[in-house]
Each structure stands twice: as C-alpha cells, then as structure tokens.
Design an enzyme around this catalytic site. Structure first.
Site, PDB file in Angstrom:
ATOM      1  N   ASP A 149       0.843  -1.191   0.000  1.00 50.31           N
ATOM      2  CA  ASP A 149       0.000   0.000   0.000  1.00 50.31           C
ATOM      3  C   ASP A 149       0.881   1.245   0.000  1.00 50.31           C
ATOM      4  O   ASP A 149       2.024   1.199  -0.470  1.00 50.31           O
ATOM      5  CB  ASP A 149      -0.933  -0.032   1.219  1.00 50.31           C
ATOM      6  CG  ASP A 149      -2.297   0.570   0.922  1.00 50.31           C
ATOM      7  OD1 ASP A 149      -2.355   1.791   0.690  1.00 50.31           O
ATOM      8  OD2 ASP A 149      -3.288  -0.169   0.932  1.00 50.31           O
ATOM      9  N   HIS A 202      -3.625   5.876   3.554  1.00 43.13           N
ATOM     10  CA  HIS A 202      -4.391   4.702   3.152  1.00 43.13           C
ATOM     11  C   HIS A 202      -3.801   3.403   3.698  1.00 43.13           C
ATOM     12  O   HIS A 202      -4.519   2.555   4.260  1.00 43.13           O
ATOM     13  CB  HIS A 202      -4.475   4.633   1.624  1.00 43.13           C
ATOM     14  CG  HIS A 202      -5.413   3.589   1.113  1.00 43.13           C
ATOM     15  ND1 HIS A 202      -5.014   2.305   0.810  1.00 43.13           N
ATOM     16  CD2 HIS A 202      -6.742   3.633   0.843  1.00 43.13           C
ATOM     17  CE1 HIS A 202      -6.046   1.608   0.385  1.00 43.13           C
ATOM     18  NE2 HIS A 202      -7.109   2.395   0.385  1.00 43.13           N
ATOM     19  N   SER A 213     -11.416  -1.509  -0.527  1.00 40.37           N
ATOM     20  CA  SER A 213     -10.147  -1.555   0.207  1.00 40.37           C
ATOM     21  C   SER A 213     -10.388  -2.038   1.636  1.00 40.37           C
ATOM     22  O   SER A 213      -9.701  -2.934   2.141  1.00 40.37           O
ATOM     23  CB  SER A 213      -9.502  -0.170   0.257  1.00 40.37           C
ATOM     24  OG  SER A 213      -8.867   0.156  -0.939  1.00 40.37           O
TER      25      SER A 213
END
Length: 396
Positions: free
Chosen positions: A69, A103, A259
């Site tokens: 990520d 994120h 996600s």
C-alpha cells in the site's frame, strides 16, 4: 491506459461530535446519526462479526500480513509494536513507514490495530503487519510484483492488496509473482474496485487467478451498488461507514470502499490461520468459503457476493468448515502453479439449514432487483426480527 486506485473514499466528520453516515456518493442515501468522537463506537463490523467472542479463541497471533500500500505509519497508537521491518518498493528513499496518504496505515489498522489511544481496533489485533510501500501517484509496472515476492520471502502468510490496476490484460511480471506466492502457500486478497455502478471492471490483481477478489457491504448489511461485481468475485466483507482518522489527524472520518472490505477479509483469514497453524493457505481459504453466508437461491458463486460473506466466527466458534485437501486450491480459477478444483459441492445449494445463534434464513427476492442471502454475522442489524444481507443488482 493504466490507472491505479486505492479503492477507498473518505468523508470528513466533525472532530468533537461527528455525523457518521453513509456517504451519498457511495450508497446513494444520507441518513445522518450523531456519535461520540471515538473510533470504537463506529466500528459496527466488530460487533457484527462477533469479534469479542472470536478473540477468546484467536486474535491473529503468529500470523504476519503484508500490506502492499502507501506505507504504514508506526506512530499511530494502535499500530505501535505491530509492525515488522518492511520495504519501500519505490526508490527506497522514503521508507516503508512513510505514508503520505494515510491509506496504508488505515488498512493496517483495520487488520491488526490494537485500539490503543482510542485508535482503530483491528479484527486480528495480535497479527503482525509487514509494510510494503508503493507510490500511488506514479506506480511502476514492477511495484506490485516486487511487493508480492518480498512478502513471500519475508514470512508473510497473507498479502493484502487494497488497490486496483485497470488493464486490458495481465502484467506478465504480476502473473509470475502471483504464481510464486501460490506455490509458497501464501494467501492473497485484493479489492475488486469501486465502480460497480459505473464501468464495473474488476481490477488487477483481484481479477487474476490465484487472488481472492473481495467485494463490499455497507452498515445496513447491503452489498453496495459501487462494489465491483463479476465472475471473478470470491468473497464479500464490510466496507462502508468504516471509521478512519481524518486526513489532518483531527477526529474520525467515515470511509468506504472495497479496500476496507479486503483488509477485513485478510484479517478474517489471519484469525482462522492463527487458530489452525497447521493448515495450508488452501485450507484456510476453503474453510472461509465453506462457512461464508450463502444465497438462499440463485447461482453460486454469485457475481455480486462470490461464495458469500466472510464469517470467520463459523470456523472459530461453531467449528464448521471442512479444510479439505492441503494442496488443492479451492477456487475454480486456480493459478497455473497450483492444483485447483471447483468450490465445495454444497456451495451451489440453497441455504436451507436451521439458523444458528440468531441467524435468519432469508427468502430469495424475485425479479432483477434483489437477492437475499444468509449472513449470520450476528445481531448487527435486526429488521422485523431477522438479520440479512441484501444484494442490490445493477439494472441493465
């Protein structure tokens, strides 16, 4: 043309008294509700999945989950002590713990956050996170393959890929890396994408054989209209109205996307694998498939929920789910590097057994509008005495 997305949408909430609701752009409805400003009161998925009961059996100990990520920030209170050394897959200058978007930190917290300091409580709080950082704004063609290989070579049992690459075909290097991970027995989960109400193309690596493609459901136990669907979809998990720190670090924001669903699916696998350390990845995945909430009618796998909604508690608390053969990949689209077979035969049957622990057997809807499925996550949402998921089909 190639684009890469993180499969996440985040909505700003007030820092002291937050309005925590489905974002209109995601769910198509606004139903505001006021909550105190703490993460735990928003973490509906933990209650729905009966996390407190599962943690008495397994909390993910002994399992390392690689998070490919944007990096993972170790200064987050809930992630202190949760990380093992990782890698910057870009130029190596930033380091795997520099997260410029937040994120990757969010995904890591959903998987293994401890809830310390009022932070995010992960579903597998004793699992470890191996952070692998890529540049989401300028991804290179070899970033994901290198991340997969690094994760395999450094002890990860599960690889979480909460991103998607829109491609007309497969990336050769990515195909080879996925096959390498499958040969080594590593499970890979990837987000299907958030354009189910638009172009609806399941992105790579979720679209590729050997990777578990994950769709999203919302707080009302409804498969979201924006969750990408198709024949590649394998499982679904909670992915809407998920609390995350706001971008400026003040208060919490409502986030949603496949996600988040992928992170919770990865955490579910970590819980099962921790409780059954002698199982292979094939057996862990098969147990999750066998115990997933099934449609009462219609084709299985469904293009909207795959084999159903992930329910690790059925393995941990109800002792259900036959792990089956150790060396047989449980999804029909198995990688070339591994033996594959159709999913368990009972997966294609309508759910007709008696509900357990407050579960409700739902009736199938008619026409092209809805398909009711059995969830069994728990008493997260009760309407008229029953709890169920609704799959909203996309109209032609």
């Amino acid at each position: 043309m190639r684009t890469l997305t993180s499969s996440t949408t985040r909505r700003r909430l007030a820092p002291l008294l937050v309005t925590f609701s489905a974002c209109a752009v995601l769910s198509g409805a606004m139903t505001p509700a006021a909550f105190a400003d703490d993460a735990r009161s928003h973490e509906w998925y933990l209650d729905a999945m009966q996390a407190d009961s599962m943690w008495k059996v397994s909390s993910g100990q002994g399992v390392t989950v690689a998070v490919v990520d944007s990096g993972v920030d170790p200064s987050a209170p809930e992630l202190q002590g949760q990380l093992v050394p990782g890698e910057d897959l870009n130029d190596g200058k930033a380091g795997e713990t520099e997260d410029r978007t937040g994120h990757g930190t969010e995904m890591a917290a959903l998987i293994a956050g401890t809830g310390a300091g009022g932070g995010i409580q992960g579903l597998a709080p004793r699992a470890k996170i191996l952070p692998l950082r890529y540049n989401v704004k300028a991804p290179s063609m070899d970033t994901a393959p290198r991340g997969i290989r690094y994760a395999v070579d450094h002890g990860a049992r599960i690889i979480n890929m909460s991103f998607g690459i829109e491609l007309p075909g497969e990336i050769p290097g990515l195909r080879e890396a996925i096959d390498y991970a499958d040969r080594k027995g590593v499970l890979m989960f990837a987000s299907s994408g958030n354009a189910g109400d638009k172009d609806n193309v399941i992105t790579a690596p979720a679209s590729m054989a050997g990777v578990v493609a994950v769709g999203a459901v919302d707080k009302s136990l409804t498969v979201t209209k924006w969750s990408n669907h198709g024949s590649e979809l394998a499982l679904a998990a909670p992915g809407d109205d998920i609390p995350m720190r706001c971008a400026n670090g003040e208060g919490y924001c409502s986030s949603g996307g496949t996600s988040q669903a992928t992170a919770l699916a990865s955490a579910s696998a970590a819980l099962v694998w921790s409780a059954h350390p002698g199982w292979t990845g094939n057996q862990v995945l098969r147990a999750l498939i066998e115990t997933a909430g099934r449609p009462t009618e219609g084709k299985v796998p469904s293009e909207y929920v795959g084999y159903g909604f992930v329910r690790p508690r059925m393995v941990l608390l109800e002792h259900q789910g036959d792990p089956g053969a150790a060396n047989v990949y449980p999804l029909p689209n198995g990688p070339a590097s591994a033996s594959s077979s159709p999913a368990p035969s009972k997966a294609g049957q309508a759910v007709s057994s008696a509900p357990q622990h407050g579960e409700a057997e739902a009736a199938a809807g008619s026409g092209n509008t809805t398909l009711w499925v059995l969830l069994g996550l728990g008493a997260a949402v009760v309407v008229g005495g029953v709890a169920a998921f609704v799959v909203r089909r996309r109209s032609a």
